[in-house]
Design an enzyme around this catalytic site. Structure first.
Site, PDB file in Angstrom:
ATOM      1  N   ASP A   9       0.854  -1.184   0.000  1.00 54.34           N
ATOM      2  CA  ASP A   9       0.000   0.000   0.000  1.00 54.34           C
ATOM      3  C   ASP A   9       0.890   1.234   0.000  1.00 54.34           C
ATOM      4  O   ASP A   9       1.636   1.472   0.954  1.00 54.34           O
ATOM      5  CB  ASP A   9      -0.908  -0.020   1.239  1.00 54.34           C
ATOM      6  CG  ASP A   9      -2.020   1.008   1.170  1.00 54.34           C
ATOM      7  OD1 ASP A   9      -2.116   1.714   0.151  1.00 54.34           O
ATOM      8  OD2 ASP A   9      -2.784   1.104   2.147  1.00 54.34           O
ATOM      9  N   ASP A 115      -3.021   2.417  -6.007  1.00 56.61           N
ATOM     10  CA  ASP A 115      -1.892   2.505  -5.080  1.00 56.61           C
ATOM     11  C   ASP A 115      -1.725   1.291  -4.190  1.00 56.61           C
ATOM     12  O   ASP A 115      -1.034   1.362  -3.171  1.00 56.61           O
ATOM     13  CB  ASP A 115      -2.019   3.763  -4.212  1.00 56.61           C
ATOM     14  CG  ASP A 115      -3.277   3.768  -3.356  1.00 56.61           C
ATOM     15  OD1 ASP A 115      -4.140   2.882  -3.554  1.00 56.61           O
ATOM     16  OD2 ASP A 115      -3.404   4.651  -2.493  1.00 56.61           O
ATOM     17  N   GLU A 116      -2.322   0.162  -4.556  1.00 56.19           N
ATOM     18  CA  GLU A 116      -2.138  -1.034  -3.736  1.00 56.19           C
ATOM     19  C   GLU A 116      -2.175  -2.288  -4.589  1.00 56.19           C
ATOM     20  O   GLU A 116      -2.791  -2.332  -5.659  1.00 56.19           O
ATOM     21  CB  GLU A 116      -3.189  -1.109  -2.626  1.00 56.19           C
ATOM     22  CG  GLU A 116      -4.616  -1.180  -3.109  1.00 56.19           C
ATOM     23  CD  GLU A 116      -5.620  -1.330  -1.980  1.00 56.19           C
ATOM     24  OE1 GLU A 116      -5.279  -1.971  -0.971  1.00 56.19           O
ATOM     25  OE2 GLU A 116      -6.740  -0.817  -2.123  1.00 56.19           O
TER      26      GLU A 116
END
Length: 375
Positions: A9, A115-116
């Site tokens: 993350d 974003d992960e």
């Protein structure tokens, strides 16, 4: 060989990119989102850096609230928040670079959002080797992109995801299979995926506040209280999750939304905005490699923040602009009269999205595109 999964993350991703690219932003509270317009702005914060989070500003905080919190901090002698508009094209480019780095280290990667990502690292053979791999990965991301990431390592996706948020920012947390139930036990029930505010309220009314409390409830009681979801939570609080790491995770929907500067019930304004949303959705549908949709969803948020969504599924898939406009219009018109809006409430936000997408370029290396949604 033990099953070992990681969840990566990126830390305050949008804000971190803006700080990286604009040195003047560094060391200051920063919010990426809508224009606050001196406290009269009508959008939300997309994300905030950790200094702004200390003021109580988080993702999806109304931008007017973020402004008031910034002003309160300023009056208390603290630095005010710097507000920056969203640049999704830039964030998507950086995301692509980060994910390419991740795939250089890990053969099987599931990108969960911009974003992960999850990674299957059982092949390392041990948690110790997986941890060493992840430390090298974090160093490489920082070296190449000057950004930090937090990683959780666990026996499944559930534990890995919760662990990745344990020591943010720039954290690395390892939870072995034999430690997983003890790791979960003291955590607030809200950290279990699927438990939102309403479910949390239902459970807290029964005195269930932490995972250990929820684990003590019998399966039949959970099912009576929460229906089919009860069985899912019964497994999760026992750290059980067999869901695979999928190398390609297809976006479930593509959507656009607009918050009006002034609440309105003017049909001309609403129809013009609907046309803009239709064009935006069709453009993104094609740009992201999809060639059809079947379900159309319209979302309306009234001035009192009551939000309603209505959907229609077509008999046949299409990508036709005129069809989307016609179906969206049919869903919107009841909100202009007694059917869906008997009290003639003004409308604050209009949103349109399409679902049941058909992809024309499915491949293991495809990068899902994130669509921020705060409806």
């Amino acid at each position: 060989m033990p099953r070992i999964i990681l969840h990566l993350d990126m830390d305050a991703f949008f804000a971190a990119i803006e700080e990286r690219d604009t040195p003047a932003f560094r060391g200051a509270p920063l919010v990426v989102g809508a224009d606050p317009m001196g406290g009269k702005g009508r959008g939300v914060a997309a994300t905030s850096n950790y200094l702004a989070r200390a003021y109580g500003i988080h993702s999806a905080t109304p931008i007017s609230t973020a402004w008031r919190l910034s002003e309160a901090a300023r009056r208390a002698g603290k630095p005010p928040v710097t507000f920056v508009s969203v640049d999704m094209k830039k964030y998507a480019r950086v995301s692509g670079k980060v994910m390419r780095i991740v795939r250089c280290f890990i053969p099987r990667v599931e990108q969960a959002s911009i974003d992960e990502a999850y990674g299957e690292v059982s092949w390392t053979g041990s948690y110790e080797e997986a941890e060493r791999l992840c430390r090298r990965l974090k160093v490489e991301i920082h070296s190449e992109e000057q950004l930090t990431a937090s990683i959780g390592i666990g026996p499944n996706k559930l534990i890995a995801k919760i662990a990745s948020g344990w020591r943010k920012p720039n954290g690395l947390t390892v939870v072995r299979k034999e430690e997983a139930e003890a790791f979960l036990a003291p955590l607030p029930i809200r950290l279990i995926p699927g438990i939102g505010p309403k479910t949390e309220d239902i459970l807290k009314a029964k005195g269930i506040k932490i995972v250990a409390d929820l684990r003590a409830v019998a399966l039949h009681q959970l099912e009576a209280l929460l229906g089919k979801r009860g069985a899912d939570f019964h497994e999760k609080v026992r750290a059980r999750d067999d869901s695979p790491v999928e190398e390609y995770s297809e976006p479930k929907s593509i959507g656009e939304q607009e918050t009006f500067e002034v609440d309105t019930l003017d049909s001309h304004t609403l129809l013009n905005q609907l046309d803009e949303l239709v064009r935006g959705v069709i453009d993104r549908l094609h740009h992201e490699g999809f060639h059809s949709f079947r379900t159309v969803v319209l979302t309306v948020r009234f001035a009192d923040f009551v939000t309603k969504s209505r959907a229609h599924t077509l008999a046949m898939a299409t990508d036709d602009h005129a069809t989307l406009r016609r179906e969206a219009l049919k869903l919107m018109l009841p909100f202009l009269d007694q059917r869906e809006n008997p009290n003639r409430k003004l409308i604050r936000l209009l949103g349109l999205r399409v679902e049941k997408l058909t992809n024309s370029r499915l491949s293991w290396s495809s990068t899902p595109t994130y669509s921020p949604t705060f409806w």
